[in-house]
Scaffold this motif. Structure first.
Motif, PDB file in Angstrom:
ATOM      1  N   HIS A  70     -10.301   3.020  -6.678  1.00 43.37           N
ATOM      2  CA  HIS A  70      -9.210   2.507  -7.500  1.00 43.37           C
ATOM      3  C   HIS A  70      -9.787   1.960  -8.805  1.00 43.37           C
ATOM      4  O   HIS A  70     -10.636   1.073  -8.793  1.00 43.37           O
ATOM      5  CB  HIS A  70      -8.473   1.409  -6.736  1.00 43.37           C
ATOM      6  CG  HIS A  70      -7.207   0.978  -7.376  1.00 43.37           C
ATOM      7  ND1 HIS A  70      -7.140  -0.077  -8.253  1.00 43.37           N
ATOM      8  CD2 HIS A  70      -5.955   1.480  -7.285  1.00 43.37           C
ATOM      9  CE1 HIS A  70      -5.897  -0.219  -8.658  1.00 43.37           C
ATOM     10  NE2 HIS A  70      -5.153   0.713  -8.091  1.00 43.37           N
ATOM     11  N   SER A  71      -9.336   2.491  -9.934  1.00 47.22           N
ATOM     12  CA  SER A  71      -9.947   2.173 -11.228  1.00 47.22           C
ATOM     13  C   SER A  71      -9.795   0.708 -11.599  1.00 47.22           C
ATOM     14  O   SER A  71     -10.720   0.090 -12.121  1.00 47.22           O
ATOM     15  CB  SER A  71      -9.333   3.044 -12.319  1.00 47.22           C
ATOM     16  OG  SER A  71      -9.632   4.393 -12.083  1.00 47.22           O
ATOM     17  N   GLY A  72      -8.627   0.128 -11.337  1.00 51.02           N
ATOM     18  CA  GLY A  72      -8.419  -1.278 -11.674  1.00 51.02           C
ATOM     19  C   GLY A  72      -9.286  -2.190 -10.831  1.00 51.02           C
ATOM     20  O   GLY A  72      -9.783  -3.214 -11.315  1.00 51.02           O
ATOM     21  N   THR A  87      -9.059 -11.174   4.496  1.00 49.68           N
ATOM     22  CA  THR A  87      -7.933 -10.260   4.323  1.00 49.68           C
ATOM     23  C   THR A  87      -8.121  -9.396   3.085  1.00 49.68           C
ATOM     24  O   THR A  87      -7.894  -8.178   3.113  1.00 49.68           O
ATOM     25  CB  THR A  87      -6.623 -11.055   4.203  1.00 49.68           C
ATOM     26  OG1 THR A  87      -6.513 -11.926   5.321  1.00 49.68           O
ATOM     27  CG2 THR A  87      -5.425 -10.133   4.164  1.00 49.68           C
ATOM     28  N   GLN A  88      -8.556 -10.018   1.986  1.00 49.93           N
ATOM     29  CA  GLN A  88      -8.804  -9.258   0.763  1.00 49.93           C
ATOM     30  C   GLN A  88      -9.943  -8.261   0.955  1.00 49.93           C
ATOM     31  O   GLN A  88      -9.903  -7.148   0.422  1.00 49.93           O
ATOM     32  CB  GLN A  88      -9.163 -10.198  -0.389  1.00 49.93           C
ATOM     33  CG  GLN A  88      -7.999 -10.976  -0.953  1.00 49.93           C
ATOM     34  CD  GLN A  88      -8.461 -11.964  -2.004  1.00 49.93           C
ATOM     35  OE1 GLN A  88      -9.528 -12.559  -1.865  1.00 49.93           O
ATOM     36  NE2 GLN A  88      -7.672 -12.130  -3.033  1.00 49.93           N
ATOM     37  N   LYS A 101     -10.928  -0.457   1.370  1.00 52.73           N
ATOM     38  CA  LYS A 101     -10.155   0.772   1.261  1.00 52.73           C
ATOM     39  C   LYS A 101     -10.031   1.226  -0.192  1.00 52.73           C
ATOM     40  O   LYS A 101     -10.046   2.415  -0.481  1.00 52.73           O
ATOM     41  CB  LYS A 101      -8.760   0.573   1.855  1.00 52.73           C
ATOM     42  CG  LYS A 101      -8.749   0.383   3.340  1.00 52.73           C
ATOM     43  CD  LYS A 101      -7.360   0.170   3.870  1.00 52.73           C
ATOM     44  CE  LYS A 101      -7.371  -0.093   5.356  1.00 52.73           C
ATOM     45  NZ  LYS A 101      -6.025  -0.377   5.872  1.00 52.73           N
ATOM     46  N   LEU A 102      -9.908   0.267  -1.107  1.00 54.30           N
ATOM     47  CA  LEU A 102      -9.772   0.609  -2.519  1.00 54.30           C
ATOM     48  C   LEU A 102     -11.087   1.066  -3.132  1.00 54.30           C
ATOM     49  O   LEU A 102     -11.105   1.855  -4.077  1.00 54.30           O
ATOM     50  CB  LEU A 102      -9.226  -0.592  -3.301  1.00 54.30           C
ATOM     51  CG  LEU A 102      -7.774  -0.974  -2.987  1.00 54.30           C
ATOM     52  CD1 LEU A 102      -7.417  -2.274  -3.696  1.00 54.30           C
ATOM     53  CD2 LEU A 102      -6.826   0.120  -3.396  1.00 54.30           C
ATOM     54  N   LEU A 103     -12.209   0.528  -2.626  1.00 58.00           N
ATOM     55  CA  LEU A 103     -13.535   0.904  -3.117  1.00 58.00           C
ATOM     56  C   LEU A 103     -14.353   1.462  -1.952  1.00 58.00           C
ATOM     57  O   LEU A 103     -15.198   0.770  -1.381  1.00 58.00           O
ATOM     58  CB  LEU A 103     -14.241  -0.302  -3.733  1.00 58.00           C
ATOM     59  CG  LEU A 103     -13.578  -0.935  -4.949  1.00 58.00           C
ATOM     60  CD1 LEU A 103     -14.288  -2.194  -5.353  1.00 58.00           C
ATOM     61  CD2 LEU A 103     -13.562   0.048  -6.102  1.00 58.00           C
TER      62      LEU A 103
END
Length: 85
Positions: A27-29, A73-74, A80-82
Motif C-alpha cells: 500500500h503506497s500510503g 491491532t495496528q 497485510k498492507l506491507l
C-alpha cells in the motif's frame, strides 16, 4: 524429431519463482508513513510538528517529536498492507 528438439530448448523456470506468484502490492500510503522494525512492530512520526508551532506548548511539541509505535491491532493490519516489510 522436431518435437524432441523443441522440448529440449524449452526454458526451465525455478520453482521458487512459481511459488511466490502472484506478487502482492504494498500500500503506497502506508509505505510513506510506516517503517518496519526488528521486533515485528512498525514505527511512524507524529503529524502536526512541522509548521504553525508558535501557538503550541513546548511540551506538546516535544511529544509530537517522539516516535510512535504500532499497537498489536495496528501491527496485524500493517502486515497485510506491507507484505514484504
Amino acid at each position: 524429431m522436431f518435437l524432441a528438439r523443441l522440448v529440449s530448448t524449452a526454458r526451465s523456470f525455478s520453482t521458487s519463482a512459481v511459488a511466490s506468484f502472484p506478487k502482492l502490492k504494498s500500500h503506497s500510503g502506508t509505505k510513506k508513513r510506516w517503517k518496519a522494525i526488528a521486533s515485528g512492530k512498525f514505527k511512524r512520526a507524529h503529524a502536526n510538528h512541522s509548521h504553525l508551532n508558535m501557538t503550541k506548548r513546548p511540551g506538546r511539541k516535544n511529544n509530537l517529536n517522539q516516535t510512535a509505535y504500532s499497537s498489536p491491532t495496528q501491527t496485524a493490519i500493517l502486515k497485510k498492507l506491507l507484505p514484504y516489510a
